[in-house]
Enzyme design. Structure first.
Site, PDB file in Angstrom:
ATOM      1  N   HIS A   1       0.808  -1.236  -0.165  1.00 11.26           N
ATOM      2  CA  HIS A   1       0.095  -0.080   0.054  1.00 11.26           C
ATOM      3  C   HIS A   1       0.934   1.375  -0.046  1.00 11.26           C
ATOM      4  O   HIS A   1       0.468   2.092  -0.400  1.00 11.26           O
ATOM      5  CB  HIS A   1      -0.753   0.202   1.222  1.00 11.26           C
ATOM      6  CG  HIS A   1      -1.860   1.053   1.196  1.00 11.26           C
ATOM      7  ND1 HIS A   1      -3.232   0.698   0.597  1.00 11.26           N
ATOM      8  CD2 HIS A   1      -2.067   2.154   1.283  1.00 11.26           C
ATOM      9  CE1 HIS A   1      -3.865   1.667   0.708  1.00 11.26           C
ATOM     10  NE2 HIS A   1      -3.280   2.665   1.322  1.00 11.26           N
TER      11      HIS A   1
ATOM     12  N   GLU B   1      -8.110   7.957  -4.972  1.00  9.88           N
ATOM     13  CA  GLU B   1      -7.657   6.699  -3.947  1.00  9.88           C
ATOM     14  C   GLU B   1      -8.825   5.531  -4.254  1.00  9.88           C
ATOM     15  O   GLU B   1      -9.896   5.928  -4.580  1.00  9.88           O
ATOM     16  CB  GLU B   1      -7.698   7.383  -2.691  1.00  9.88           C
ATOM     17  CG  GLU B   1      -6.309   7.761  -2.083  1.00  9.88           C
ATOM     18  CD  GLU B   1      -5.307   6.669  -1.820  1.00  9.88           C
ATOM     19  OE1 GLU B   1      -5.791   5.486  -1.936  1.00  9.88           O
ATOM     20  OE2 GLU B   1      -4.474   6.950  -1.215  1.00  9.88           O
TER      21      GLU B   1
ATOM     22  N   HIS C   1     -10.501   2.483  -1.809  1.00  9.33           N
ATOM     23  CA  HIS C   1     -10.715   2.049  -0.385  1.00  9.33           C
ATOM     24  C   HIS C   1     -11.517   0.720  -0.269  1.00  9.33           C
ATOM     25  O   HIS C   1     -12.712   0.715  -0.058  1.00  9.33           O
ATOM     26  CB  HIS C   1     -11.360   3.203   0.553  1.00  9.33           C
ATOM     27  CG  HIS C   1     -10.863   3.286   1.937  1.00  9.33           C
ATOM     28  ND1 HIS C   1     -11.697   3.266   3.085  1.00  9.33           N
ATOM     29  CD2 HIS C   1      -9.711   3.157   2.336  1.00  9.33           C
ATOM     30  CE1 HIS C   1     -11.008   3.247   4.197  1.00  9.33           C
ATOM     31  NE2 HIS C   1      -9.603   3.164   3.856  1.00  9.33           N
TER      32      HIS C   1
ATOM     33  N   ASP D   1      -5.807  14.258   1.216  1.00 10.49           N
ATOM     34  CA  ASP D   1      -4.609  14.219   0.245  1.00 10.49           C
ATOM     35  C   ASP D   1      -4.382  15.528  -0.361  1.00 10.49           C
ATOM     36  O   ASP D   1      -3.417  15.905  -0.786  1.00 10.49           O
ATOM     37  CB  ASP D   1      -4.884  13.154  -0.704  1.00 10.49           C
ATOM     38  CG  ASP D   1      -4.488  11.864  -0.117  1.00 10.49           C
ATOM     39  OD1 ASP D   1      -3.294  11.970   0.846  1.00 10.49           O
ATOM     40  OD2 ASP D   1      -5.067  10.864  -0.508  1.00 10.49           O
TER      41      ASP D   1
ATOM     42  N   GLN E   1     -12.733   1.729   9.971  1.00 13.09           N
ATOM     43  CA  GLN E   1     -13.068   2.944  10.571  1.00 13.09           C
ATOM     44  C   GLN E   1     -14.136   3.605  10.066  1.00 13.09           C
ATOM     45  O   GLN E   1     -14.476   3.434   8.905  1.00 13.09           O
ATOM     46  CB  GLN E   1     -11.440   3.902  10.109  1.00 13.09           C
ATOM     47  CG  GLN E   1     -10.320   3.430  10.062  1.00 13.09           C
ATOM     48  CD  GLN E   1      -9.721   3.152   8.824  1.00 13.09           C
ATOM     49  OE1 GLN E   1     -10.318   2.577   7.776  1.00 13.09           O
ATOM     50  NE2 GLN E   1      -8.437   3.388   8.643  1.00 13.09           N
TER      51      GLN E   1
ATOM     52  N   ASP F   1      -0.944  14.161   5.377  1.00 13.86           N
ATOM     53  CA  ASP F   1      -1.980  13.647   5.871  1.00 13.86           C
ATOM     54  C   ASP F   1      -1.770  12.296   6.741  1.00 13.86           C
ATOM     55  O   ASP F   1      -0.561  11.774   6.224  1.00 13.86           O
ATOM     56  CB  ASP F   1      -2.843  12.965   4.701  1.00 13.86           C
ATOM     57  CG  ASP F   1      -3.674  11.944   4.917  1.00 13.86           C
ATOM     58  OD1 ASP F   1      -4.192  12.081   5.842  1.00 13.86           O
ATOM     59  OD2 ASP F   1      -3.738  11.105   3.941  1.00 13.86           O
TER      60      ASP F   1
ATOM     61  N   GLU G   1      -4.777   4.025  12.496  1.00 21.19           N
ATOM     62  CA  GLU G   1      -5.451   4.713  11.258  1.00 21.19           C
ATOM     63  C   GLU G   1      -6.449   5.567  11.687  1.00 21.19           C
ATOM     64  O   GLU G   1      -7.394   5.847  10.794  1.00 21.19           O
ATOM     65  CB  GLU G   1      -5.411   4.027  10.178  1.00 21.19           C
ATOM     66  CG  GLU G   1      -4.086   3.392   9.676  1.00 21.19           C
ATOM     67  CD  GLU G   1      -4.212   2.485   8.423  1.00 21.19           C
ATOM     68  OE1 GLU G   1      -5.344   2.312   7.758  1.00 21.19           O
ATOM     69  OE2 GLU G   1      -3.146   2.036   8.014  1.00 21.19           O
TER      70      GLU G   1
ATOM     71  N   GLY H   1      -1.133   8.996  -9.063  1.00 24.98           N
ATOM     72  CA  GLY H   1      -1.775   7.352  -9.290  1.00 24.98           C
ATOM     73  C   GLY H   1      -1.723   6.565  -8.046  1.00 24.98           C
ATOM     74  O   GLY H   1      -1.054   6.972  -7.186  1.00 24.98           O
TER      75      GLY H   1
END
Lengths: 282, 979
Positions: free
Chosen positions: B245, B309, B311, B333, B473, B502, B545, B771
């Protein structure tokens, strides 16, 4: 200590502004403060965006302003009812400032979340200056946030609606379903406090029909004033459609105007509302 | 002594009752009505509230015009079953937090640690349900990973109501760092890498590190050379920093003999470098690949950023929370780009299974831990992204949904954000940042809990039965909105910090170590980090996180001003250490050093691995069945396919007008058709606007992933060209969501797709600016009969595009506008049905994936831009999924006007109608502009008909269909009409 910066365009030409200024509330998830300031600036009134905590901390005084604006947003994420938590914060900390402000020859505007805050504060309808909760903006009938362009028209002649035939602008809320008792509704009608109603594109009443009336509001109510007319609270967002290109069907309108050799405007008709506000202070 | 009180709030008449009831009934539960009661459970220990206070508190939590409440008394109502859904301990409870703040503000009394308000919802079900049905309904209303559920019949409920539950977190952990013995055999090292360190307290594994044997060896050897054992903090930290990641090992590793520098450097970064060199002073890039987002020039004063992004894994487990976290995460971000850009547009993308299917797949054996149904996932992710954007005041106009049954186990959730910021504040470039030795490390925003622990390593592994629930989360958009406002509207312009980033994957372990590169060192005091609840171990604090956090570098002389500002905005800020120039990352916990590693090892100690590819077996082409007889029916059925039909229900629940920049929105024309691209003004006093679009063709990948990538790039670009955005102002972003990336065949497809990216980007001279990749989107579980099942997503590439429109008043929308206008086809029709929607409709595989002559397209697109910017075009729409006939139908529906077109050529009628040849547009033109338009377009434009009548009429050599536009519209809008 400066008011919150607003990302002004560089090299913008000087605007002609009246001496009186507006105070635009911010903080805790209010989010439409910048475009609201932009609309007022274009209409000729300067505005400071002030965080509510800076008023509570006495860094700024409400009484230095003539127009108090509660703009749109999601204060406290709409938790415990849209506008409710922010209204509690105002009532717990700024209530004297607000009531004193209303005693003077000043105006108050609430848009969307601002309407929800004003309703929870009882600043509308405020029959006989009793600031109690007489109306509610309940969850939309469809149960989710609805973002779409609507047409609204004035239902009473007020300082705010002077010369306005219609406003075409977005609604974007999860809780805008205007609700009140029959008695309150009768009073609102009799005292000409219904500022705007949702209608069809041809200005015929929406009669509760979705999507013209987007949320199920009783009597198609989109906005009301206080009994003394100095507070306007409305769900739709005229500040989000300041320009011709912000109107939903501008590409079609432009093409029709062009073929009829008519000029294509740059500003939207919605700016009239903000000019009426500025006109009041001139 | 704990004092607990329960306030129950209900509507006198609930306006949502009918919609809610209908929805539950549509899911197959035969209920009469479903009522909701909001519950606030107040738990204190320092002092009790008086009955009067509780009544006052109750009245503050409702609107008395429409709601009533009870205090410590059960709500009495007619119902058959009561179901209460609350959160499990430690799950973010935004409503509870707001209620607590309201109570604190009113009573002028702060809650102490351990005191809280918990929100829950109580459902009253009217209508008799069997126990199984009631439990299934509860499972629909709750998610076992984050929710607690309590159920009572009316009799059990009685007059006492539901039981009082206080979901307090109780931890009994060892709050120290432990040394870990790596002097063990390879078998054990592999196990540590896969399952985690053994917790000395519980004897259980702590969860996947996702470190392979070579990486474990590198770590062991490093600490052997230091002459000591590593601590668990150090190993967990390395696992985060080295995760797929964070380090993108598959894109970074050498591949075969011909790509020693790896895919990223050879195909993606090299494309951008080549383009920037070619364009010289016309280069639009300001900051690419090095920061949280990519930044390009907007005008002389402003720049815009973009980042997309994914998720995916968290969204499979908790669709709402996963998607919400995804969108507010990518917002950060933007806030963390340079010295902080203002988020101004959100985008979304969902790849999910067919919501009408309900596959029986399980994460565990013996039908345990079932996957969520595709419909549940779709509704959850739609709602999560919506709430994130809506509550943050960021418009979300642009996005897509793609359906394929291979996404049932692992949905893909794309979330992107565009930001705007001045290029300079007069003293410094705002897109550059530099933490300095001596600056304080300050963490701001939310507090740290156990949420999201092992998130980064978790998403690098395929979903399996051991997935830890702490990987989920839930975002808190309002806390983040406060963070965002104070940074980009106040602190940045006062010059209060030198760097910002971030806290995303890996938490502060990654953000601090990343910023430490700017000055070459950091020293952190972990015990200073504010926690949600006591009892967390240092390694957990380091890698958690928990959401809504940013890390900043604050010069000592600015610290007081910064801390005062944040306090006045009610944003928590804490000094947790200092940046240094020692070349080391040192972490202390209550006076003990728990981590001391050289930054060079932390960032570059990762062993290099050579990846090998192997050509996959090519897909066999099925023969085409004969041409359908009733092509008008076929057209309607094509328009109703899920990948083609209207998903307007999403557009209207996403605020796409906030910030006042709406120019061309998600739906366009009187007929409200969803476009391919949107246009938004982001600087009020500028004529310019930001156009956004995307291209995605997962169905092409298995046949030809090189052409798939070209198709994505072409489509992403073409969407913007159709608005009038010049090619030379367009930049693109890549998001690879691959599967089984340890298999050489999948890597071969990846390599071909990356080559396509290089050729596509350099061919069009549209640079990649940012990217992200996610390489293991596979579901491993069991079917009903306990057979092991692997469901891998199709290799998926999303190409997102961003372009600057020079004058939004010249932009064109997609809808036909005026009766009598001319209809043109730009481009030509070829037989290219491989992977097309029509092939899927016919149920055939194989075929030819569309190819593209990029140099010819460049000329064509530049011509069309010229025509649009010179007012020669009335509407323009790109031909994409579903081909020519679908595009014509959408132009007609958009305008609520008929089209009469005649097509030529010798293609079979259905091929002509539905082939997906790239590079094409449908354009309508004012007859008065015929000559100038044809002159501008040259041979690229073919006049095919007129806007006329009420039908879409298409005539060809052996083809004649005529369908009322109203029928096309209802076919197109029906599938999601009930959502």
């Amino acid at each position: 200590m400066n008011p919150i910066a607003t990302g002004q365009a560089f090299g913008r030409k000087e605007l002609e502004l009246i001496p009186d200024k507006a105070l635009i509330m911010s903080g805790y998830g209010i989010n439409s403060e910048m475009e609201t300031r932009e609309a007022l600036l274009r209409a000729g009134m300067d505005a400071d965006i002030i965080h509510i905590n800076d008023l509570i901390d006495r860094k700024y005084r409400m009484c230095d302003y003539r127009l108090l604006v509660f703009p749109g947003g999601f204060s406290y994420g709409d938790d415990t009812g849209a506008g409710n938590a922010y209204a509690n914060r105002v009532r717990n900390n700024l209530w004297n400032d607000v009531t004193e402000f209303l005693e003077e020859d000043n105006l108050v505007l609430g848009i969307c979340n601002g309407f929800q805050i004003l309703a929870n504060l009882g600043l509308v309808p405020a029959f006989d200056k009793q600031y109690k909760r007489d109306i509610a903006l309940m969850p939309n009938r469809k149960g989710v946030l609805e973002c779409r362009y609507v047409t609204i028209k004035p239902a009473a002649e007020t300082l705010w609606t002077k010369g306005i035939e219609r406003i075409v602008c977005p609604v974007s809320h999860g809780e805008g379903n205007f609700s009140c008792s029959k008695e309150v509704l009768t009073q609102l009608k009799n005292r000409k406090m219904i500022a705007f109603t949702y209608c069809r594109e041809n200005l015929k009443p929406a009669d509760g029909e979705y999507p013209y009336n987007p949320n199920g509001s009783v009597a198609d109510i989109a906005g009301i004033t206080s009994a003394d007319g100095k507070v306007l609270a409305m769900m739709p967002h005229p500040e989000r459609a300041m320009e011709f290109v912000n109107e939903y069907d501008w590409p079609l309108q432009k093409e029709r105007l062009r073929r009829n050799q008519q000029p294509v405007p740059t500003e939207s008709m919605n700016m009239k509302l903000f000019r009426n506000i500025v006109g009041y202070f001139c | 002594m704990a004092y607990v009180h329960r306030i129950e709030v209900q509507y006198k008449t609930d306006p949502r009752l009918k919609v809610r009831t209908d929805r539950i009934r549509s899911l197959g539960f035969p209920i009469d009505e479903l009522h909701v009661i909001d519950i606030y459970t107040i738990s204190t220990h320092s002092r009790d509230f008086t009955p009067e206070e509780l009544r006052e508190i109750g009245s503050k939590l409702i609107n008395p015009v429409v709601q009533t409440f009870t205090v410590d008394k059960a709500t009495i109502a007619h119902f058959d079953t009561a179901i209460e859904v609350g959160f499990l301990p430690g799950v973010t409870d935004n409503v509870g937090t707001t209620a607590r703040q309201t109570i604190e503000d009113f009573t002028k009394r702060k809650f102490e640690p351990g005191e809280a308000v918990y929100s829950s919802q109580m459902y009253f079900v009217c209508g008799r349900l069997s126990l199984i049905n009631a439990e299934n309904l509860a499972a629909t209303l709750a998610n076992p990973l984050i929710n607690r559920v309590h159920m009572k019949t009316r009799t059990e409920y009685g007059t006492k109501g539901m039981d009082i539950v206080v979901p307090l977190v109780n931890l009994h952990e060892l709050p120290t760092a432990e040394p870990v013995d790596l002097g063990v055999d390879d078998q054990e090292l592999i196990r540590i890498g896969k399952e985690g360190i053994t917790d000395p307290e519980t004897g259980q594994r702590r969860g996947p590190l996702a470190l392979d044997l070579a990486q474990m060896h590198a770590i062991r050897d490093y600490f052997t050379s230091l002459g000591r054992k590593p601590t668990d903090v150090e190993i967990e930290s390395l696992a985060q920093t080295w995760s797929e990641h964070c380090k993108h090992t598959i894109f970074a590793s050498p591949m075969d003999d011909d790509m020693p520098k790896g895919l990223y450097k050879t195909c993606i970064q090299a494309a951008t470098n080549t383009i920037r060199a070619q364009k010289g002073d016309k280069d639009i890039c300001l900051s690419v690949f090095s920061d949280n987002s990519g930044g390009i020039i907007f005008d002389d004063h402003y720049l815009v950023t973009h980042k997309v992004e994914t998720h995916n894994s968290p969204s499979a487990l908790d669709p709402f929370g996963g998607a919400l976290t995804g969108i507010v995460g990518v917002n950060r971000d933007t806030i963390g780009f340079g010295l902080g850009a203002k988020p101004c547009i959100n985008i979304y993308g969902f790849c999910v299974g067919d919501p009408e299917s309900n596959p029986a797949l399980y994460r565990g054996k013996n039908n345990s831990n079932p996957i969520l149904s595709p419909r549940r996932i779709l509704e959850g992710v739609v709602s999560g992204v919506g709430v994130g954007g809506n509550c943050s005041g960021i418009p979300t106009p642009q996005g897509f949904v793609w359906f394929d049954d291979r996404y049932v186990g692992k949905p893909l959730v794309f979330a992107g954000t565009v930001g705007i910021m001045p290029r300079s504040d007069g003293k410094r470039n705002l897109f550059e940042k530099q933490a300095r030795s001596g600056d304080y490390i300050v963490m701001i925003g939310g507090r740290v809990g156990k949420d999201g622990i092992h998130g980064a390593t978790f998403s690098s592994e395929a979903l399996d039965p051991g997935s830890p629930v702490t990987a989920v989360q839930i975002g808190d958009p309002i806390t983040q909105k406060k963070v965002s406002d104070v940074i980009v509207k106040e602190a940045r312009d006062r010059g209060l910090y030198t760097s910002i980033t971030d806290n995303g994957a890996g938490g502060i372990s990654c953000s601090v170590a990343e910023m430490a590169k700017e000055c070459n060192g950091c020293h952190v005091y972990l015990d200073k980090v504010p926690l949600k609840y006591p009892g967390m171990a240092p390694w957990e604090i380091w890698i958690s996180e928990s959401q809504e956090r940013m890390t900043l570098a604050i010069p000592p002389e600015k610290l007081n001003e910064f801390m005062d500002l944040l306090a006045s905005r009610e944003v928590e800020a804490t000094v947790i250490g200092s940046f240094t120039d020692t070349g080391r990352c040192v972490v202390e916990f209550h006076g003990t050093v728990v981590m001391d590693i050289e930054l060079s090892f932390l960032h570059d100690g990762l062993p290099i691995k050579l990846l090998k590819t192997e050509a996959p077996v090519s897909v066999q082409s099925d023969p085409m069945p004969s041409c359908p007889e009733h092509l008008d029916t076929t057209l309607k059925e094509m328009l109703a396919r899920k990948n083609i039909c209207s998903k307007e229900f999403i557009s209207v629940q996403y605020d796409h007008t906030v910030q006042g920049g709406h120019v061309l929105g998600p739906v366009q024309g009187a007929g409200r058709v969803q476009g391919m691209a949107t246009l938004t003004k982001v600087v009020p006093d500028s004529k310019k606007g930001v156009g956004l679009s995307q291209g995605i063709f997962p169905s092409y990948s298995e046949i030809d992933s090189y052409r798939m990538a070209i198709a994505c790039i072409d489509t992403a670009i073409r969407g913007l060209i159709a608005l009038g955005i010049p090619l030379d102002s367009i930049a693109i972003l890549d998001n690879f969501c691959w599967c089984s990336s340890d298999e050489p065949e999948r890597l071969a497809q990846l390599k071909a797709a990356a080559r396509g990216c290089y050729d596509g980007a350099t061919g069009f001279e549209t640079p990649f600016i940012s990217g992200k990749d996610s390489m293991f989107n596979d579901f491993r579980g069991y079917d009903e009969d306990n057979n092991p099942v692997l469901v891998s997503v199709p290799p998926t590439l999303l190409v997102s595009s961003i372009g600057i429109h020079p004058d939004v008043t010249k932009a064109v929308s997609l809808d036909a506008k005026i009766e009598g206008d001319l209809v043109y086809l730009i481009g030509e029709n070829r037989e290219e049905l491989g992977g097309s929607e029509y092939s899927a409709y016919l149920g055939i595989s194989g075929g030819i994936v569309p190819a593209l002559d990029i140099p010819a397209m460049k000329v064509r697109y530049q011509r069309l831009t010229h025509a649009i910017l010179h007012d020669l075009v009335v509407s323009a729409f790109p031909v994409t999924h579903g081909g020519l006939a679908v595009a014509l139908a959408k132009v007609a529906i958009g305008g609520k006007l008929g089209l009469d077109v005649t097509l030529t050529g010798d293609l079979r009628p259905d091929v002509l109608l539905f082939s997906e040849t790239l590079g094409r547009f449908i354009v309508t033109v004012d007859p008065d502009k015929k000559r100038s338009f044809e002159l501008a377009m040259g041979s690229d434009a073919t006049l095919i008909g007129r806007v006329t009548g009420k039908n879409l009429q298409i005539t060809g050599p052996s083809l004649r269909i005529s369908v009322p536009v109203s029928e096309l519209e209802s076919a197109n809008k029906k599938p999601f009409g009930g959502y």
